[in-house]
Design an enzyme around this catalytic site. Sequence first.
Site, PDB file in Angstrom:
ATOM      1  NE  ARG A  57      61.752 -30.323  -1.319  1.00 39.24           N
ATOM      2  CZ  ARG A  57      60.885 -29.603  -0.637  1.00 39.24           C
ATOM      3  NH1 ARG A  57      60.887 -28.285  -0.732  1.00 39.24           N
ATOM      4  NH2 ARG A  57      59.981 -30.175   0.114  1.00 39.24           N
ATOM      5  CE1 TYR A 102      69.424 -35.355   1.317  1.00 45.00           C
ATOM      6  CE2 TYR A 102      67.708 -33.911   0.497  1.00 45.00           C
ATOM      7  CZ  TYR A 102      68.092 -35.101   1.091  1.00 45.00           C
ATOM      8  OH  TYR A 102      67.147 -36.028   1.432  1.00 45.00           O
ATOM      9  N   GLY A 103      69.952 -33.914  -2.794  1.00 51.39           N
ATOM     10  CA  GLY A 103      68.657 -34.236  -3.393  1.00 51.39           C
ATOM     11  C   GLY A 103      67.993 -33.141  -4.202  1.00 51.39           C
ATOM     12  N   GLY A 104      66.836 -32.735  -3.732  1.00 55.92           N
ATOM     13  CA  GLY A 104      66.008 -31.798  -4.474  1.00 55.92           C
ATOM     14  C   GLY A 104      66.692 -30.471  -4.780  1.00 55.92           C
ATOM     15  CE  LYS A 108      59.556 -32.877  -5.791  1.00 54.12           C
ATOM     16  NZ  LYS A 108      59.802 -33.403  -4.497  1.00 54.12           N
ATOM     17  CG  HIS A 138      54.847 -32.590  -5.163  1.00 57.87           C
ATOM     18  ND1 HIS A 138      54.884 -32.147  -3.860  1.00 57.87           N
ATOM     19  CD2 HIS A 138      55.786 -33.560  -5.243  1.00 57.87           C
ATOM     20  CE1 HIS A 138      55.812 -32.821  -3.193  1.00 57.87           C
ATOM     21  NE2 HIS A 138      56.363 -33.687  -4.011  1.00 57.87           N
ATOM     22  CB  SER A 196      57.863 -32.929   0.878  1.00 56.90           C
ATOM     23  OG  SER A 196      57.961 -32.182  -0.314  1.00 56.90           O
ATOM     24  CB  CYS A 224      52.272 -36.020   3.071  1.00 58.45           C
ATOM     25  SG  CYS A 224      52.695 -34.656   4.160  1.00 58.45           S
ATOM     26  N   GLY A 225      53.318 -39.331   2.038  1.00 59.03           N
ATOM     27  CA  GLY A 225      52.775 -40.636   1.653  1.00 59.03           C
ATOM     28  C   GLY A 225      52.613 -40.928   0.175  1.00 59.03           C
ATOM     29  CG  ASP A 269      58.249 -36.549  -5.883  1.00 61.58           C
ATOM     30  OD1 ASP A 269      57.607 -36.409  -4.824  1.00 61.58           O
ATOM     31  OD2 ASP A 269      59.116 -35.751  -6.251  1.00 61.58           O
ATOM     32  CG  ASN A 316      64.518 -35.351   3.866  1.00 62.08           C
ATOM     33  OD1 ASN A 316      63.573 -35.992   3.365  1.00 62.08           O
ATOM     34  ND2 ASN A 316      65.179 -34.430   3.175  1.00 62.08           N
ATOM     35  NE  ARG A 356      63.750 -37.577   0.818  1.00 64.70           N
ATOM     36  CZ  ARG A 356      62.509 -37.268   0.444  1.00 64.70           C
ATOM     37  NH1 ARG A 356      61.952 -37.863  -0.588  1.00 64.70           N
ATOM     38  NH2 ARG A 356      61.814 -36.358   1.092  1.00 64.70           N
ATOM     39  CE1 TYR A 406      53.404 -46.326   5.856  1.00 56.11           C
ATOM     40  CE2 TYR A 406      52.106 -46.688   7.847  1.00 56.11           C
ATOM     41  CZ  TYR A 406      53.174 -46.094   7.201  1.00 56.11           C
ATOM     42  OH  TYR A 406      54.003 -45.271   7.891  1.00 56.11           O
ATOM     43  CG  ASN A 463      46.044 -45.483   3.018  1.00 53.52           C
ATOM     44  OD1 ASN A 463      45.329 -45.370   4.026  1.00 53.52           O
ATOM     45  ND2 ASN A 463      47.301 -45.050   2.991  1.00 53.52           N
TER      46      ASN A 463
HETATM   47  P1  GTP Z   1      58.463 -37.019  -0.819  1.00 48.94           P
HETATM   48  O1  GTP Z   1      59.398 -37.986  -1.445  1.00 48.94           O
HETATM   49  O2  GTP Z   1      59.132 -36.124   0.171  1.00 48.94           O
HETATM   50  O3  GTP Z   1      57.675 -36.229  -1.807  1.00 48.94           O
HETATM   51  O4  GTP Z   1      57.484 -37.878   0.148  1.00 48.94           O
HETATM   52  P2  GTP Z   1      56.220 -38.819  -0.154  1.00 48.94           P
HETATM   53  O5  GTP Z   1      54.976 -37.994  -0.283  1.00 48.94           O
HETATM   54  O6  GTP Z   1      56.509 -39.768  -1.239  1.00 48.94           O
HETATM   55  O7  GTP Z   1      56.067 -39.612   1.250  1.00 48.94           O
HETATM   56  P3  GTP Z   1      56.391 -41.131   1.611  1.00 48.94           P
HETATM   57  O8  GTP Z   1      55.472 -42.103   0.929  1.00 48.94           O
HETATM   58  O9  GTP Z   1      57.834 -41.362   1.470  1.00 48.94           O
HETATM   59  O10 GTP Z   1      56.008 -41.152   3.162  1.00 48.94           O
HETATM   60  C1  GTP Z   1      56.616 -40.290   4.080  1.00 48.94           C
HETATM   61  C2  GTP Z   1      56.390 -40.745   5.494  1.00 48.94           C
HETATM   62  O11 GTP Z   1      54.994 -40.910   5.757  1.00 48.94           O
HETATM   63  C3  GTP Z   1      57.019 -42.105   5.777  1.00 48.94           C
HETATM   64  O12 GTP Z   1      57.656 -42.066   7.028  1.00 48.94           O
HETATM   65  C4  GTP Z   1      55.861 -43.061   5.800  1.00 48.94           C
HETATM   66  O13 GTP Z   1      56.105 -44.155   6.647  1.00 48.94           O
HETATM   67  C5  GTP Z   1      54.696 -42.194   6.266  1.00 48.94           C
HETATM   68  N1  GTP Z   1      53.405 -42.672   5.689  1.00 48.94           N
HETATM   69  C6  GTP Z   1      53.150 -42.924   4.376  1.00 48.94           C
HETATM   70  N2  GTP Z   1      51.880 -43.374   4.198  1.00 48.94           N
HETATM   71  C7  GTP Z   1      51.316 -43.391   5.429  1.00 48.94           C
HETATM   72  C8  GTP Z   1      50.001 -43.754   5.907  1.00 48.94           C
HETATM   73  O14 GTP Z   1      49.112 -44.158   5.168  1.00 48.94           O
HETATM   74  N3  GTP Z   1      49.798 -43.608   7.253  1.00 48.94           N
HETATM   75  C9  GTP Z   1      50.768 -43.169   8.102  1.00 48.94           C
HETATM   76  N4  GTP Z   1      50.461 -43.063   9.402  1.00 48.94           N
HETATM   77  N5  GTP Z   1      52.012 -42.824   7.685  1.00 48.94           N
HETATM   78  C10 GTP Z   1      52.278 -42.931   6.371  1.00 48.94           C
HETATM   79  C1  SPV Z   2      60.269 -33.672  -1.723  1.00 50.11           C
HETATM   80  O1  SPV Z   2      60.787 -32.999  -0.814  1.00 50.11           O
HETATM   81  O2  SPV Z   2      59.082 -33.490  -2.088  1.00 50.11           O
HETATM   82  C2  SPV Z   2      61.032 -34.753  -2.365  1.00 50.11           C
HETATM   83  C3  SPV Z   2      62.464 -34.868  -2.055  1.00 50.11           C
HETATM   84  O3  SPV Z   2      60.497 -35.485  -3.167  1.00 50.11           O
HETATM   85  S1  SPV Z   2      63.419 -33.691  -2.891  1.00 50.11           S
HETATM   86  O4  SPV Z   2      63.918 -34.308  -4.125  1.00 50.11           O
HETATM   87  O5  SPV Z   2      64.543 -33.356  -2.021  1.00 50.11           O
HETATM   88  O6  SPV Z   2      62.629 -32.552  -3.230  1.00 50.11           O
HETATM   89 MN    MN Z   3      58.253 -34.961  -3.413  1.00 54.30          MN
END
Ligand code: GTP
Ligand code: SPV
Ligand code: MN
Length: 596
Positions: free
Chosen positions: A69, A197-199, A206, A226, A248, A250-251, A277, A374, A376, A501, A504
Amino acid sequence: MTKNITILSWLNEVRSLVKPDKVVWIDGSEEQIEELRKEAVATGEMIKLNEKLLPDCYLHRTKPNDVARVEDRTFICSRSKENAGPTNNWCDPKEMYTKLYDIARGSYKGRTMYIIPYSMGPIGSPIAKAGIEVTDSIYVVLNMCIMTRVGKKVLDVLGDSNDWVRGLHCKCDVDPEKRYICHFPEDNAIISVNSAYGGNVLLGKKCFALRIASYQGWKEGWMAEHMLILGLENPQGKITYVAAAFPSACGKTNLAMLIPPKYLKEKGYKVWTVGDDIAWMKIGPDGRLYAINPENGFFGVAPGTNEKSNFNALESTKRGAIFTNVCHNLENDTVWWEGLDKNPPTFAVDWKGYPWNPSMFNKADKTTYAAHPNSRFTAPAKNCPCVSSEFDKGEGVPISAIIFGGRRAKCAPLVYQSRDWEHGVFVGSTMASETTAAAAGAVGVVRRDPMAMLPFCGYNMGDYFQHWLDMGKRLGDKAPKIFNVNWFRTDDDGNFIWPGYGENARVLNWIVDRCEGKADAELTAIGYIPRPEDIDLTDLDIDLDTLKGLLSVDKAVWTKEADEIVVHYEKFGDKLPKELKEQLAILKKNLAALPD
Ligand code: GTP
Ligand code: SPV
Ligand code: MN
């Protein structure tokens, strides 16, 4: 496909602007999708992967200048600048329409205009809304067919209503200098040019489901957030639903699909995924807050996804998925990315399309990675082994807890609970996180990202905070409890302390128990924090002292945090609700009372 005059006349206008060679309505049928896949393979836009190992799966590479994005080129074009607020780029709608029409004019020459009618949310759900996206990219069409519900049924349910979002995407030359992602909340309209691209281009995601929908939710009394949505099932079979907002990358996807550790699994705990999401939330007939996932698939971060970290996400990608900017494993015509396994392919093509082998990899240098950070996968939600039985139901699930979180190396403890809704809104509004590769720009810089909505709030964020407070007043004692988590605290060497992971689930359990009045906590300067013995450490290689550290509140660090919040809040001027100023004063007072 429709007699809706508002749709037909808009399409006519668009058509005479972009001047396509051909016009195709997307009905979402398997036959049509298959035909488009074939066409995309023929032109090289997509690569078909091993039909045995990854049936109906494809690989796509974007231009290296178009991988995330672009927040600095994303605009909220409300009529008055004040309505976009201090956190959005703004441009006068007239001026922006002129600029965008100049870029879009004639840009479909030699191309096809695809018309995608789609629903955000199960078709016919009282919470769902319709959109039409016009695009000249097959990649966009195929992604939209995974991420949303597409086809004639959407138009049938819409009838002659004018309540639908106009989305125009023009790929143009993918020129970063002329790239604009623009939203016109008062016109229900989105225009995106010069990206693929994506978002930036899957306009249901988004652009509609957050930026336009947050504005609609403000006007109509609901919320577009979000957030992931998950159900935690306990051994008695009771499912408690929670929604969680993390910025984004962050898990969210990981938490939404987590598999609890062995000792909890054996007791009968299980997680069901409703969304990974975005959440649309409305107050239901019983006065509780109900959430649906407006999407129909996952657009997830590939790197780091593996059998151990997120088995369910990986499973979801094994059929009918599209991979973007990952590594092409030529040994068996599959895909690979950093963190998938410890066996990188020796014969491969990297995300930019160049030959790659593991000897080229240098951990410290991201430009040597086989997959873009990034990169996907786009995967149908129905593939997910733990998809909730509520997924396709339009009523939504009742939310018991809302969780905020981000990447904080120091400061925020593993988990804490707000004292009440108002304090919870304060916690969300002051959230901060280190930036990630999901948006263009520097990575790892701490920034305030209120409710993980900084890049996605379609109106003045001061009004958005007030909207949260107003929703809390309407919900009263049925309001979800509000929590904050941080999986990302690091030790002095920069290693994550908490295993994260699946583990949690231990924190989720405490959260759900708190909602039911079953778990203990200590009231501290920042809110309720579990005592170390309240988090179950069975089978975990972490001692109570380490956990104590993860749960600690450092006076000096938090005093600095409070000072930064003062600066953050100043941006909102008169729009900052007085309740939040009061919450800041309480935090400062509580911190001052702590021993040094
Ligand atoms: P968007 O799709 O961008 O909105 O991202 P998201 O919030 O769904 O994040 P996602 O679950 O894809 O995780 C993003 C990154 O964080 C990945 O590389 C994961 O491996 C890492 N991650 C997710 N959960 C954890 C956790 O509990 N601990 C750590 N250390 N890393 C994590
Ligand atoms: C984010 O960036 O929070 C995503 C990927 O979920 S995108 O669709 O590119 O916004
Ligand atoms: Mn997102």
